[in-house]
Design an enzyme around this catalytic site. Structure first.
Site, PDB file in Angstrom:
ATOM      1  N   TYR A  67     -10.559  15.405  -4.095  1.00  0.00           N
ATOM      2  CA  TYR A  67      -9.746  14.822  -5.166  1.00  0.00           C
ATOM      3  C   TYR A  67      -9.004  15.921  -5.912  1.00  0.00           C
ATOM      4  O   TYR A  67      -7.816  15.781  -6.230  1.00  0.00           O
ATOM      5  CB  TYR A  67     -10.645  14.020  -6.110  1.00  0.00           C
ATOM      6  CG  TYR A  67      -9.914  13.337  -7.231  1.00  0.00           C
ATOM      7  CD1 TYR A  67      -9.201  12.163  -6.999  1.00  0.00           C
ATOM      8  CD2 TYR A  67      -9.941  13.853  -8.524  1.00  0.00           C
ATOM      9  CE1 TYR A  67      -8.526  11.520  -8.027  1.00  0.00           C
ATOM     10  CE2 TYR A  67      -9.273  13.221  -9.560  1.00  0.00           C
ATOM     11  CZ  TYR A  67      -8.565  12.061  -9.311  1.00  0.00           C
ATOM     12  OH  TYR A  67      -7.894  11.430 -10.335  1.00  0.00           O
ATOM     13  N   ASP A 110       0.860  -1.175   0.000  1.00  0.00           N
ATOM     14  CA  ASP A 110       0.000   0.000   0.000  1.00  0.00           C
ATOM     15  C   ASP A 110       0.898   1.226   0.000  1.00  0.00           C
ATOM     16  O   ASP A 110       1.812   1.341   0.827  1.00  0.00           O
ATOM     17  CB  ASP A 110      -0.886  -0.014   1.250  1.00  0.00           C
ATOM     18  CG  ASP A 110      -2.007   0.993   1.202  1.00  0.00           C
ATOM     19  OD1 ASP A 110      -1.766   2.151   0.806  1.00  0.00           O
ATOM     20  OD2 ASP A 110      -3.137   0.636   1.597  1.00  0.00           O
ATOM     21  N   VAL A 111       0.649   2.153  -0.920  1.00  0.00           N
ATOM     22  CA  VAL A 111       1.508   3.339  -1.019  1.00  0.00           C
ATOM     23  C   VAL A 111       1.433   4.209   0.228  1.00  0.00           C
ATOM     24  O   VAL A 111       2.289   5.085   0.424  1.00  0.00           O
ATOM     25  CB  VAL A 111       1.188   4.176  -2.267  1.00  0.00           C
ATOM     26  CG1 VAL A 111       1.530   3.405  -3.534  1.00  0.00           C
ATOM     27  CG2 VAL A 111      -0.272   4.652  -2.264  1.00  0.00           C
ATOM     28  N   THR A 131     -11.011   3.882 -17.359  1.00  0.00           N
ATOM     29  CA  THR A 131     -10.530   3.091 -16.221  1.00  0.00           C
ATOM     30  C   THR A 131     -11.683   2.844 -15.260  1.00  0.00           C
ATOM     31  O   THR A 131     -12.723   3.510 -15.330  1.00  0.00           O
ATOM     32  CB  THR A 131      -9.422   3.842 -15.470  1.00  0.00           C
ATOM     33  OG1 THR A 131      -9.979   5.046 -14.923  1.00  0.00           O
ATOM     34  CG2 THR A 131      -8.250   4.188 -16.387  1.00  0.00           C
TER      35      THR A 131
END
Length: 274
Positions: free
Chosen positions: A178, A82-83, A213
């Site tokens: 976001y 996980d980043v 995506t």
């Protein structure tokens, strides 16, 4: 396509996050086609408890990452991390350096999307999830990878590339958190490029527009659209962008020749206009 090699005649090596599907997987394929060896990193959180707060769509699964690696035997090394976990990313970067002897490029493609509410109604947990994954995930990737580039055999040809977004240049309706995160990615890359002055290592960002995506499908759901094709009208291309198209842009940024875009944000958005 001709093979890309290091200055010493060996192959180049890259680490890609968010690698199991979407733009990340397309980047892995594009780099493999150019002769790279790739450590493909993904959380593979699927729809399990590790999925960040506010993310309503399934993320990539173990099977997606395994399939990508199986398509490139001996070339792609799958690595689940996980980043948000800097130590895990450090271990992934070490795999690249230990197994292949170098790390020439890193692509921070991992990101999630959560939205649907105005800023003042957005839960704090959703804001933190976007910040930790989409921004600190890029920070962690750079922090883990750049030292290996600086210590490697050819730092002047090493490249760090972050996947930003058209949201890094525009404000998007009901996606304030976001939008904030992607603006931060742009600033992060510009700051990193400044820190790298004189080292030969460079940093750049690529900002896709509406790309086909799973994240775009989730965005269509946020807006109550019938499907992702409705986003085509917001781009001068009047069609969606395919992940492979974005991957070609990113692959150039990873190349030796890609050093010319140092500190830049490449708008690979098809003429996006919100």
């Amino acid at each position: 396509m001709s093979q890309v090699s290091g200055e010493d005649g060996g192959f180049r090596v890259a680490l890609v996050t968010g690698a199991a599907r979407g733009i990340g997987a397309a980047v892995v394929r594009a780099l493999c086609a150019r002769g790279y060896r790739v450590v493909a990193v993904d959380s593979c959180a699927a729809d399990g408890p590790a999925r960040p707060a506010g993310v309503t769509y399934p993320l990539a699964a173990d099977a997606d990452l395994k399939s990508l690696a199986d398509d490139h035997p001996g070339v792609v090394v799958p690595y689940i991390a996980d980043v948000r976990d800097r130590d895990a990313l450090a271990r992934a970067a070490a795999v690249a350096a230990d197994r292949f002897g170098r790390l020439d490029a890193a692509v921070a493609a991992a990101a999630v999307m959560a939205g649907g509410l105005p800023l003042w109604e957005t839960p704090d947990a959703h804001v933190r999830a976007l910040w930790e994954t989409d921004v600190l995930g890029v920070w962690n990737t750079a922090a883990a990878c750049v030292p290996h580039m600086l210590a490697g055999p050819e730092p002047g040809a090493c490249r760090f590339v972050a996947v930003a977004s058209a949201a890094g240049s525009h404000g998007l309706f009901r996606l304030s958190a976001y939008t904030m995160a992607k603006h931060a990615v742009v600033g992060l890359v510009r700051g990193l490029a400044a820190d790298l002055v004189g080292t030969g290592v460079t940093a750049a960002a690529v900002s896709p527009g509406s790309t086909r995506t799973p994240m775009l499908t989730a965005t269509a759901d946020v807006y109550g659209l019938d499907g992702v094709e409705d986003f085509a009208s917001s781009q001068l291309l009047r069609r969606l962008i395919e992940p492979a198209e974005i991957a070609e842009t990113i692959a150039f940024c990873c190349s030796r020749e890609g050093g010319v875009v140092n500190g830049s944000v490449i708008s690979a958005d098809g003429g996006f206009t919100p």
